[in-house]
Design a protein around this motif. Sequence first.
Motif, PDB file in Angstrom:
ATOM      1  N   LEU A  89       0.857  -1.185   0.000  1.00 59.53           N
ATOM      2  CA  LEU A  89       0.000   0.000   0.000  1.00 59.53           C
ATOM      3  C   LEU A  89       0.887   1.226   0.000  1.00 59.53           C
ATOM      4  CD1 LEU A  89      -2.847   1.269   0.216  1.00 59.53           C
ATOM      5  CD2 LEU A  89      -2.598   1.135   2.718  1.00 59.53           C
ATOM      6  N   ASP A  90       0.718   2.090  -0.994  1.00 62.81           N
ATOM      7  CA  ASP A  90       1.459   3.342  -1.005  1.00 62.81           C
ATOM      8  C   ASP A  90       0.929   4.253   0.096  1.00 62.81           C
ATOM      9  OD1 ASP A  90       2.863   2.324  -3.094  1.00 62.81           O
ATOM     10  OD2 ASP A  90       2.047   3.676  -4.619  1.00 62.81           O
ATOM     11  N   SER A  91       1.819   4.992   0.714  1.00 64.80           N
ATOM     12  CA  SER A  91       1.473   5.692   1.951  1.00 64.80           C
ATOM     13  C   SER A  91       0.648   6.952   1.753  1.00 64.80           C
ATOM     14  CB  SER A  91       2.742   6.030   2.731  1.00 64.80           C
ATOM     15  OG  SER A  91       3.726   6.589   1.877  1.00 64.80           O
ATOM     16  N   ASP A  92       0.385   7.353   0.518  1.00 66.05           N
ATOM     17  CA  ASP A  92      -0.561   8.449   0.294  1.00 66.05           C
ATOM     18  C   ASP A  92      -1.912   7.936  -0.205  1.00 66.05           C
ATOM     19  OD1 ASP A  92       0.439   7.631  -2.129  1.00 66.05           O
ATOM     20  OD2 ASP A  92       0.775   9.651  -2.934  1.00 66.05           O
ATOM     21  N   ASP A  93      -2.066   6.616  -0.293  1.00 71.92           N
ATOM     22  CA  ASP A  93      -3.348   6.002  -0.663  1.00 71.92           C
ATOM     23  C   ASP A  93      -3.998   5.422   0.588  1.00 71.92           C
ATOM     24  OD1 ASP A  93      -2.654   6.603  -3.275  1.00 71.92           O
ATOM     25  OD2 ASP A  93      -1.857   4.610  -3.684  1.00 71.92           O
TER      26      ASP A  93
END
Length: 746
Positions: A89-93
């Motif tokens: 999971l990308d940390s801005d999603d």
Amino acid sequence: MPRFSIIVPVYKVQGFLRECLDSVLGQSYGDFEVIAVDDRSPDGSGAILDEYAALDGRVRVLHLPENVGLGGARNAGLDQAAGDYLLFLDSDDHYTPGLLAAVAARLEATGGPDVLVFDHVRTHWWGRGGRSEAADLLDAAGLGTFRVRESPEYLNLFLVAWNKAYRRAFFQEHGLRYAPGLYEDAPVTYRAMVLADRIACLDRIGVEYRQRRQGAITRTPGRRHFEIFPQYEGLFAFVERRPDLDWARPLLLERALDHMLFVLAREDRVRPADRGDFYREIRSFRRRHLPEGGCADPGGWRGAEMRLLASAPYASYAAVRGMRGLRASALGGKRRVAGKVSETAQRAYYRGQSKRPLDPHLAVYSATHHRGVTGDPAAIHAKAREIAPHIHGVWVVREDAVDALPPGIDHVTPGSRRYHEVMARATYWVNNVNWPGTLAKRPGSVHIHTHQGTPLKYMGADLLTKPGARYGFDVPQMLRRADRWDYSLVAGRHAERAWERAYPCHFTSLRTGSPRNDVLVGAGPERGAAVRERLGVPAGDTVVLYAPTRRDYRRGGHVDRFDLARFAADLGPGHTLVVRLHPSLAGGVTRRLGLTDLHRRGVLVDATDEPHVADVMLASDVLVTDYSALMFDYVLLDRPVVVHADDWGAFAASRGAYFDITADPPGHVSRSYRELTWLFASGTWQDAQAARLRAAFRERYCEFEDGQAAERVVRLLMLGEGGGAPLPAARRTPGVRARSGALVER
């Protein structure tokens, strides 16, 4: 060993990181670990990670000594993972509610596939975007598993790390690692897809993919985008070492060229000065890796571009692209001209028909923008066929709704020749929304406007004070169309006052009640029981109907209030959760919420597409809603209502409301998910106070609802007989109530 290891690489995202972590830690399924990798972030992200790790033992933080980039950070997390399955999971999603529970259920149902793919939605800085292009593929996959060799179209799924769950043993067995640089997702994704023996799909949006206004490296023009070439070189070096994957080479080459041409065409990636070099790199890559049989041909314009790569220099390619743009503009112009000619001819025919006399025995009906035979117009039509059979009714129905019409319904489709004839000559016009502005009101015609419910939120002219809510609405045009109304049907004095304020036009308010609600006032027990059986509700279950309304402060109109799978579980055995979204939120939203998947799994019943909302209400025991007008109808059944008002302040501020539903509710009010579940766990939802609130609400807002509204409208406005006044509310018999699978009179 946890079921899931969720790897979150972190770099300069302090403004988004809390939302990301909260979306994971708030999941209803809790068997996971979060491995958060601080990639030497220069902002406060590392401190935020430490804060979360101190509060939740499922969070582990790796602070890297130097910045290694997205691929390296993922690899560092991989080395620490212990779960059965890997998710990135990308940390801005962030995750959507209930995702992990749905993934766990699908993995169990499919026997532990190598890869599970789920959907996503793009969230732009100005609001949420639309469904992804993968939605149809995910839906077509069904509930089984497949291999790419037999189903190559699934290589078209979005090639990123974060829309998949990978079996960790599969990942380790094949030595899958992320290379440094941009476009690191592509080689890992394609290797995994062609190597997997069993791939499953979950037709559910699980990730809100944030499209940042600025700062995203993939949208920053520069030479770094040339890093796509070594990434794909690594993929093809691997494939060439595996003779057993020769079948995949044409497919992978087509995908690689498609990706490269996509990047070339993006002005926010490759600068104009670099495009010639980038194009030549694509041609060189193609020459090196073209198998004897060539590569797969995607057809269309992309296929033509790929064929140009074989022989055309960049100047020729650029010229062809330029000509394509001009051709598209020209074709668009031709279509607009043809449309104008057709429109002019239709108007001329309509004007000609309008010179003929009105047909006193012709009525035209429409409901909810021509979506079918529903609502108040359907109730009036049915009663007119019964007591005024000499008045022929014709429905205006969209082309895509014709197949779902009940037998024996005469109909026309908008824009057809007969449509213009019927609209020009009908004496009675019945609708619950405004007719198109191109239609004129003729002297002697009778326009009956039924509305779509008693209003809580601002409507019509009142939206002038709410610029966010009226976005996309032309209020003056709306009022000009309402000037054609002769009669406005109302369910009570509150509705009468609200409609006259919202639509300051020259109509007469008729205190008839709402024809669509006649069935609720006088329904027998058998109809609700039959609907419960058709919906598959187990005998004896308490049916909880959840019906949220749209939000004007969120693009797309929907806000996930809570995890529906969790709510269904928290209701406990003996309860069935039935969900019905607002009509404007159907379609893509049901997929985004995962309703299709939850319905298939038997977690809840998705009744969004049920054609008649009255059937759904009759089949239920209690309504949970926020600010939907459905509550004004539901109280006629004398069944409990719970108002979940966790965002009442935001809703009222953005849309406006005619009264405070939290101070004057039809039942108990919850302001948090915890309060909502407590109301059901404690039994408070159906206590004596709930009954008192419901009765008082019905007295105030439903005073003309006596079960005779449709007959009153037909006799008064079509037969000219006049009609009796509705019974006082205190003298009415409430509707029926479902209990233990059976309906009994109250």
